[in-house]
Design a protein around this motif. Structure first.
Motif, PDB file in Angstrom:
ATOM      1  N   LEU A  25       0.832  -1.223   0.000  1.00  0.00           N
ATOM      2  CA  LEU A  25       0.000   0.000   0.000  1.00  0.00           C
ATOM      3  C   LEU A  25       0.857   1.260   0.000  1.00  0.00           C
ATOM      4  CD1 LEU A  25      -2.978  -0.515   2.451  1.00  0.00           C
ATOM      5  CD2 LEU A  25      -3.067  -0.134  -0.012  1.00  0.00           C
ATOM      6  N   ASP A  26       1.952   1.207   0.760  1.00  0.00           N
ATOM      7  CA  ASP A  26       2.862   2.373   0.797  1.00  0.00           C
ATOM      8  C   ASP A  26       3.404   2.657  -0.597  1.00  0.00           C
ATOM      9  OD1 ASP A  26       2.466   2.793   3.443  1.00  0.00           O
ATOM     10  OD2 ASP A  26       4.267   1.707   4.115  1.00  0.00           O
ATOM     11  N   ALA A  27       3.744   1.577  -1.318  1.00  0.00           N
ATOM     12  CA  ALA A  27       4.280   1.746  -2.676  1.00  0.00           C
ATOM     13  C   ALA A  27       3.232   2.407  -3.590  1.00  0.00           C
ATOM     14  CB  ALA A  27       4.706   0.397  -3.230  1.00  0.00           C
ATOM     15  N   ILE A  28       1.975   2.007  -3.432  1.00  0.00           N
ATOM     16  CA  ILE A  28       0.898   2.592  -4.252  1.00  0.00           C
ATOM     17  C   ILE A  28       0.736   4.082  -3.922  1.00  0.00           C
ATOM     18  CG2 ILE A  28      -1.604   2.507  -4.747  1.00  0.00           C
ATOM     19  CD1 ILE A  28      -1.426  -0.528  -4.030  1.00  0.00           C
ATOM     20  N   ARG A  29       0.823   4.371  -2.606  1.00  0.00           N
ATOM     21  CA  ARG A  29       0.698   5.779  -2.181  1.00  0.00           C
ATOM     22  C   ARG A  29       1.766   6.632  -2.869  1.00  0.00           C
ATOM     23  NH1 ARG A  29      -1.995   7.474   2.522  1.00  0.00           N
ATOM     24  NH2 ARG A  29      -1.876   5.409   3.459  1.00  0.00           N
ATOM     25  N   VAL A  30       3.015   6.096  -2.867  1.00  0.00           N
ATOM     26  CA  VAL A  30       4.120   6.842  -3.498  1.00  0.00           C
ATOM     27  C   VAL A  30       3.876   6.974  -5.008  1.00  0.00           C
ATOM     28  CG1 VAL A  30       6.608   6.751  -4.021  1.00  0.00           C
ATOM     29  CG2 VAL A  30       5.786   6.160  -1.742  1.00  0.00           C
ATOM     30  N   GLU A  31       3.392   5.883  -5.621  1.00  0.00           N
ATOM     31  CA  GLU A  31       3.196   5.857  -7.081  1.00  0.00           C
ATOM     32  C   GLU A  31       2.201   6.928  -7.571  1.00  0.00           C
ATOM     33  OE1 GLU A  31       2.113   1.976  -8.464  1.00  0.00           O
ATOM     34  OE2 GLU A  31       1.685   2.705 -10.492  1.00  0.00           O
ATOM     35  N   LEU A  33       0.549   9.416  -5.170  1.00  0.00           N
ATOM     36  CA  LEU A  33       0.459  10.673  -4.406  1.00  0.00           C
ATOM     37  C   LEU A  33       1.812  11.226  -3.987  1.00  0.00           C
ATOM     38  CD1 LEU A  33      -2.490   9.463  -2.167  1.00  0.00           C
ATOM     39  CD2 LEU A  33      -2.654  11.193  -3.943  1.00  0.00           C
ATOM     40  N   GLY A  34       2.884  10.469  -4.241  1.00  0.00           N
ATOM     41  CA  GLY A  34       4.230  10.916  -3.873  1.00  0.00           C
ATOM     42  C   GLY A  34       4.676  12.121  -4.709  1.00  0.00           C
ATOM     43  N   SER A  38       1.672  10.037 -10.084  1.00  0.00           N
ATOM     44  CA  SER A  38       0.845  10.388 -11.239  1.00  0.00           C
ATOM     45  C   SER A  38      -0.130  11.524 -10.922  1.00  0.00           C
ATOM     46  CB  SER A  38       0.045   9.190 -11.712  1.00  0.00           C
ATOM     47  OG  SER A  38       0.831   8.056 -11.682  1.00  0.00           O
ATOM     48  N   ILE A  39      -0.775  11.476  -9.763  1.00  0.00           N
ATOM     49  CA  ILE A  39      -1.751  12.542  -9.427  1.00  0.00           C
ATOM     50  C   ILE A  39      -1.023  13.850  -9.176  1.00  0.00           C
ATOM     51  CG2 ILE A  39      -3.534  13.248  -7.766  1.00  0.00           C
ATOM     52  CD1 ILE A  39      -4.242  10.261  -7.477  1.00  0.00           C
ATOM     53  N   THR A  40       0.123  13.771  -8.520  1.00  0.00           N
ATOM     54  CA  THR A  40       0.920  14.986  -8.271  1.00  0.00           C
ATOM     55  C   THR A  40       1.327  15.618  -9.609  1.00  0.00           C
ATOM     56  OG1 THR A  40       1.792  13.721  -6.408  1.00  0.00           O
ATOM     57  CG2 THR A  40       2.826  15.843  -6.806  1.00  0.00           C
ATOM     58  N   ALA A  41       1.683  14.756 -10.571  1.00  0.00           N
ATOM     59  CA  ALA A  41       2.081  15.268 -11.887  1.00  0.00           C
ATOM     60  C   ALA A  41       0.920  16.011 -12.565  1.00  0.00           C
ATOM     61  CB  ALA A  41       2.561  14.111 -12.759  1.00  0.00           C
TER      62      ALA A  41
END
Ligand code: FA5
Length: 350
Positions: A25-31, A33-34, A38-41
């Protein structure tokens, strides 16, 4: 753009529900929302849009961000609960009806003989009284007809506190308080004083097989009209025959203690060597066990009791030595050793 958001939403939903551990789950968060997610981009790319587009698209991206965060948090909570349930399921079931498997302690041999003596004397109408270990010079000596600088004090050197009090060198230190406390009932209601008071005693002296610097005694007093040496001998005999439950050789000889007149030494034939002589009895074949005598008139008077009207006896049983003899302990120091292997083997024979 809308399509991009919809496809990200589907992707996140799929990945989050497939995640089996909090690390995944942490990896997904980074992918998503990190910092480089993608969402941050998507949020970063909004700077190139017109103000109108920013408004509508910004709201959708923020909604996606909230959706992703919520999905990840919910799944994390569900995974945690699963982990706890798994851990609980793997724990052994606690059965309240299972008998306890405890290593039971044992009584110290001195406690055993003390209790036995208490039972014997209680059955003969004696009260059992507790008394402090720290006492005054008055209680330990002066009230017992041993004034300051009397040579008899040399027999009982003890440990003095800086406030002038001392660790009691013999249980006789409680005699005065007991005479005063129960004397009233004797004088007013004719109830005899019959009390024993076991306790720890301290002496500043060299140790050997039959001497300790910390040991137990048990004092006994009886005061009434017409109490005589015969009464004293009767109680001593009863006590010894009950404790040993076999014939033992006893001798009574004159002994000097300023608080009794006449005074006696009551010795028993050493049960370690059978009277032959050994280190436990200092090679004499006899062990001093229970000095006793008729309470000195000065001591009765100091306790508020008229020696013309009342008489009484007192004894000072060496409980630690009694335990040695009863249980065949050759060296008194073993009893204070704290070695469980030595101390655990004795049991109450009652
Ligand atoms: C006394 O202490 C007197 N208070 C006893 C007494 C009471 C006499 C009432 C008359 C009337 P003594 O110092 O002898 O006396 O000690 C009494 C007993 O305590 C001894 O016989 C012995 O059994 C035990 N005892 C004394 N010193 C030690 C020691 N250092 N280690 C172990 N036991 C001891």
């Amino acid at each position: 753009m809308d399509e991009k958001i919809i496809s990200l939403k589907n992707e996140i939903t799929e990945k989050v529900s497939a995640a089996q551990t909090t690390a995944e789950l942490d990896a997904i968060r980074v992918e998503y929302l990190g910092k480089k997610g993608s969402i941050t981009a998507l949020l970063k790319g909004m700077k190139d849009l017109s103000p109108e587009e920013k408004k509508t698209f910004g709201a959708k991206v923020n909604e996606l961000k909230e959706f992703a965060t919520q999905q990840i948090d919910d799944r994390a909570k569900a995974l945690k609960e699963q982990e706890i349930a798994k851990e609980l399921a793997s724990m052994p079931i606690f059965d309240i009806t299972t008998p306890a498997n405890l290593d039971r302690g044992s009584y110290h041999p001195i406690t055993l003989v003390q209790r036995q003596c208490e039972t014997i004397f209680k059955s003969m109408g004696f009260a059992v009284i507790d008394y402090p270990e720290v006492v005054t010079d008055y209680e330990c000596f002066e009230a017992l007809n041993i004034p300051k600088h009397h040579p008899a004090r040399d027999m009982q050197d003890t440990y003095y506190l800086s406030n002038g009090q001392l660790l009691k060198s013999h249980t006789s230190a409680a005699q005065n308080a007991i005479l005063k406390k129960y004397g009233k009932n004797l004088i007013e209601n004719g109830v005899p004083i019959k009390a024993i008071f076991p306790g720890r005693c301290f002496r500043n002296e060299a140790t050997d097989a039959c001497h300790e610097n910390t040991f137990f005694q048990m004092e006994g007093v009886m005061v009434d009209k017409d109490i005589s040496i015969s009464n004293l001998i009767y109680f001593m005999k009863t006590m010894l025959s009950e404790v040993f439950r076999k014939d033992i050789k006893v001798r009574l000889r004159p002994g000097f203690f300023p608080f009794v007149e006449p005074g006696f030494e009551l010795d028993i034939s050493c049960l370690i060597c059978g009277g032959e002589g050994c280190p436990s009895c200092k090679q004499s074949g006899w062990l001093e066990l229970c000095p006793c005598g008729m309470i000195h008139p000065n001591v009765l008077r100091e306790g508020g009791i008229d020696p013309e009207e009342y008489t009484g006896f007192a004894f000072g049983l060496g409980l630690t030595r009694l335990a040695m003899m009863k249980y065949g302990v050759k060296d008194i120091r073993d009893l204070n050793s704290g070695r469980l292997k030595v101390l655990e083997q004795f049991t109450d024979d009652e």
